[in-house]
Motif scaffolding. Structure first.
Motif, PDB file in Angstrom:
ATOM      1  N   GLY A 275       0.799  -1.222   0.000  1.00  0.00           N
ATOM      2  CA  GLY A 275       0.000   0.000   0.000  1.00  0.00           C
ATOM      3  C   GLY A 275       0.827   1.266   0.000  1.00  0.00           C
ATOM      4  O   GLY A 275       0.348   2.319  -0.442  1.00  0.00           O
ATOM      5  N   VAL A 276       2.053   1.193   0.503  1.00  0.00           N
ATOM      6  CA  VAL A 276       2.917   2.391   0.557  1.00  0.00           C
ATOM      7  C   VAL A 276       4.111   2.237  -0.387  1.00  0.00           C
ATOM      8  O   VAL A 276       5.146   2.864  -0.181  1.00  0.00           O
ATOM      9  N   ARG A 277       3.936   1.427  -1.412  1.00  0.00           N
ATOM     10  CA  ARG A 277       5.087   1.125  -2.272  1.00  0.00           C
ATOM     11  C   ARG A 277       5.595   2.326  -3.056  1.00  0.00           C
ATOM     12  O   ARG A 277       6.741   2.332  -3.512  1.00  0.00           O
ATOM     13  N   GLU A 278       4.763   3.361  -3.218  1.00  0.00           N
ATOM     14  CA  GLU A 278       5.206   4.558  -3.933  1.00  0.00           C
ATOM     15  C   GLU A 278       5.698   5.643  -2.980  1.00  0.00           C
ATOM     16  O   GLU A 278       5.922   6.771  -3.406  1.00  0.00           O
ATOM     17  N   ASN A 279       5.866   5.295  -1.716  1.00  0.00           N
ATOM     18  CA  ASN A 279       6.353   6.258  -0.721  1.00  0.00           C
ATOM     19  C   ASN A 279       7.720   5.795  -0.220  1.00  0.00           C
ATOM     20  O   ASN A 279       7.813   4.973   0.692  1.00  0.00           O
ATOM     21  N   PRO A 280       8.795   6.298  -0.798  1.00  0.00           N
ATOM     22  CA  PRO A 280      10.138   5.819  -0.423  1.00  0.00           C
ATOM     23  C   PRO A 280      10.475   6.032   1.050  1.00  0.00           C
ATOM     24  O   PRO A 280      11.305   5.310   1.606  1.00  0.00           O
ATOM     25  N   ALA A 281       9.825   7.007   1.700  1.00  0.00           N
ATOM     26  CA  ALA A 281      10.134   7.294   3.101  1.00  0.00           C
ATOM     27  C   ALA A 281       9.807   6.119   4.024  1.00  0.00           C
ATOM     28  O   ALA A 281      10.376   5.985   5.098  1.00  0.00           O
ATOM     29  N   TRP A 282       8.903   5.257   3.583  1.00  0.00           N
ATOM     30  CA  TRP A 282       8.521   4.090   4.388  1.00  0.00           C
ATOM     31  C   TRP A 282       9.428   2.891   4.131  1.00  0.00           C
ATOM     32  O   TRP A 282       9.285   1.860   4.789  1.00  0.00           O
ATOM     33  N   TYR A 283      10.308   2.972   3.167  1.00  0.00           N
ATOM     34  CA  TYR A 283      11.166   1.855   2.765  1.00  0.00           C
ATOM     35  C   TYR A 283      10.330   0.589   2.525  1.00  0.00           C
ATOM     36  O   TYR A 283      10.566  -0.463   3.149  1.00  0.00           O
ATOM     37  N   PRO A 284       9.355   0.677   1.625  1.00  0.00           N
ATOM     38  CA  PRO A 284       8.450  -0.465   1.430  1.00  0.00           C
ATOM     39  C   PRO A 284       9.156  -1.724   0.924  1.00  0.00           C
ATOM     40  O   PRO A 284       8.721  -2.838   1.206  1.00  0.00           O
ATOM     41  N   HIS A 285      10.271  -1.553   0.178  1.00  0.00           N
ATOM     42  CA  HIS A 285      10.984  -2.727  -0.320  1.00  0.00           C
ATOM     43  C   HIS A 285      11.628  -3.513   0.822  1.00  0.00           C
ATOM     44  O   HIS A 285      11.865  -4.717   0.694  1.00  0.00           O
ATOM     45  N   LEU A 286      11.909  -2.830   1.931  1.00  0.00           N
ATOM     46  CA  LEU A 286      12.417  -3.527   3.116  1.00  0.00           C
ATOM     47  C   LEU A 286      11.276  -4.072   3.973  1.00  0.00           C
ATOM     48  O   LEU A 286      11.412  -5.139   4.590  1.00  0.00           O
ATOM     49  N   LEU A 287      10.147  -3.355   4.000  1.00  0.00           N
ATOM     50  CA  LEU A 287       8.984  -3.835   4.757  1.00  0.00           C
ATOM     51  C   LEU A 287       8.495  -5.178   4.235  1.00  0.00           C
ATOM     52  O   LEU A 287       7.933  -5.979   4.990  1.00  0.00           O
ATOM     53  N   MET A 288       8.696  -5.421   2.937  1.00  0.00           N
ATOM     54  CA  MET A 288       8.267  -6.686   2.344  1.00  0.00           C
ATOM     55  C   MET A 288       8.957  -7.890   2.992  1.00  0.00           C
ATOM     56  O   MET A 288       8.432  -9.001   2.970  1.00  0.00           O
ATOM     57  N   TRP A 289      10.121  -7.665   3.583  1.00  0.00           N
ATOM     58  CA  TRP A 289      10.861  -8.774   4.193  1.00  0.00           C
ATOM     59  C   TRP A 289      10.516  -8.971   5.666  1.00  0.00           C
ATOM     60  O   TRP A 289      10.947  -9.956   6.267  1.00  0.00           O
ATOM     61  N   VAL A 290       9.745  -8.067   6.254  1.00  0.00           N
ATOM     62  CA  VAL A 290       9.419  -8.155   7.678  1.00  0.00           C
ATOM     63  C   VAL A 290       8.692  -9.456   8.036  1.00  0.00           C
ATOM     64  O   VAL A 290       9.071 -10.128   9.007  1.00  0.00           O
ATOM     65  N   PRO A 291       7.626  -9.869   7.297  1.00  0.00           N
ATOM     66  CA  PRO A 291       6.946 -11.116   7.685  1.00  0.00           C
ATOM     67  C   PRO A 291       7.845 -12.340   7.632  1.00  0.00           C
ATOM     68  O   PRO A 291       7.746 -13.229   8.484  1.00  0.00           O
ATOM     69  N   ASN A 292       8.757 -12.394   6.643  1.00  0.00           N
ATOM     70  CA  ASN A 292       9.680 -13.524   6.581  1.00  0.00           C
ATOM     71  C   ASN A 292      10.656 -13.514   7.747  1.00  0.00           C
ATOM     72  O   ASN A 292      10.959 -14.557   8.342  1.00  0.00           O
ATOM     73  N   VAL A 293      11.158 -12.319   8.078  1.00  0.00           N
ATOM     74  CA  VAL A 293      12.090 -12.210   9.201  1.00  0.00           C
ATOM     75  C   VAL A 293      11.410 -12.642  10.499  1.00  0.00           C
ATOM     76  O   VAL A 293      11.985 -13.387  11.310  1.00  0.00           O
TER      77      VAL A 293
END
Length: 376
Positions: A342-360
């Protein structure tokens, strides 16, 4: 030892196959078929076109249902092994719990490979084909796009709501004419409409009757004080271009393969004509999409690592309990994916890193539970 591997592995394989099949049909294909059923019953859409549309959705659904189905299988199989004291029997014969779980981890790695292939290549290509199938439905039978009580947003520059339709005749329409920024510049309400197809000009003619509309200022769309209201007309015709629909088939990031996404990222980084904010948003979206595909491919392994100790700790063999636990874990996992997407177009949220949170989280918690369980 090979006998134990075959025994546990076969149960996991059969249960996972059944779970993936049920989830795909009930949660995905069932809902899609329900949406497309109207096209078959009320219109002349060819059956093979609808079936091909469904076949293109299947790979996309498998990227979700394979990890979820495997998690369900792990919870059911190991929950039963624990409840029926088979794990105690294995340990009494010198077989450790991690050794019993070896077949589950091997199958998890296999699922990771399959999901990786689907997410990187198969699903994006299928999504692109799905858009083409939607265009084919629109061009072969445009009337099929207009169903009762639904919003039609497939035609660029237009958003149309139809309360009821009887063939080509429509009732209680709301037509939004949009500008290039997808902002409504004109809103039309009509009691009745009639559809006509002009195949030579590749357009749909929407004849509307007894209509009233409001016109917004083209240069200041958001200024409500400049809206011109109360304009009425007894009859008018709105042409809707099918050529614009064909142009809309251009690939979005969801329809791109991994190689195409990398090319898109390289091109965006070289682009200097538009503002940095716009480029940053597109780059962030592309990075997030790439991270989602790689991260989501590892879901089966993460689910296996957390599913085994949960199933053994629960010590229940009821199918309902296994499904409930899988639902809780899967919903929690997908929640993080949805937030990051949902925030993939907002770089301030670092969405590409958030994608790894559930796996971690799953790997960390699962590894800790697995280690605790193996030491008992």
């Amino acid at each position: 030892m090979k006998l134990i591997d075959r025994y546990v592995g076969w149960q996991l394989l059969v249960t996972a196959t059944l779970a993936v099949t049920v989830l795909s049909v009930v949660l995905v294909l069932g809902n899609v078929f329900k949406q497309l059923l109207e096209l078959l019953v009320k219109n002349d859409t060819p059956l093979e076109l609808v079936l091909s549309f469904l076949s293109y959705i299947l790979p996309f659904s498998l990227s979700f249902t394979i990890p979820w189905g495997f998690l369900t299988a792990v919870l059911l199989v190991f929950g039963r092994l624990s409840a029926e004291n088979e794990l105690i029997a294995f340990r009494a014969n010198g077989v450790s719990i991690p050794r019993v779980c070896l077949s589950a981890l091997v199958l998890a790695v296999g699922c990771v490979g399959i999901c990786f292939w689907i997410n990187i290549e198969v699903a994006p290509r299928a999504q692109a084909k799905m858009k083409e199938a939607l265009y084919d439905i629109a061009t072969s039978n445009p009337l099929a796009m207009f169903g009762s009580d639904k919003v039609i947003d497939a035609f660029p520059g237009n958003k149309i709501y139809v309360e009821k339709n009887e063939g080509a005749e429509l009732f209680n329409l709301l037509v939004y004419k949009l500008n290039e920024d997808s902002e409504p510049v004109q809103v039309i309400f009509a009691h009745r409409g009639l559809l006509e197809t002009n195949r030579e000009k590749k357009e749909i003619l929407l004849h509307i009757f007894d209509a009233r509309y409001e016109q917004r200022d083209d240069e200041d769309v958001e200024n409500l004080m400049k809206i011109k209201q109360g304009i009425t007309m007894q009859e008018t015709t709105l042409p809707i271009s099918l050529s614009a629909l064909q142009e809309k088939r251009g690939k979005g990031i969801g329809s791109m393969t991994a190689a195409e996404l990398l090319d898109r990222l390289n091109a965006e980084e070289r682009e200097a004509q538009q503002s940095d904010k716009e480029r940053a948003a597109r780059i962030s979206a592309a990075k997030t999409e790439m991270s989602k595909r790689f991260s989501f491919s590892l879901a089966s392994f993460a689910f296996a690592l957390i599913g085994v100790p949960l199933a053994i700790t629960a010590h229940r063999k009821e199918t309902s309990v296994g499904f409930l636990m899988s639902l809780i874990v899967a919903v929690t996992y997908f929640f993080f994916i949805i937030i990051a997407n949902g925030v993939r177009e907002n770089p301030a949220w670092y969405p590409h890193l958030l994608m790894w949170v559930p796996n971690v989280l799953c790997l960390g918690l699962g590894g800790w539970l697995f280690l605790r369980m193996s030491r008992r």
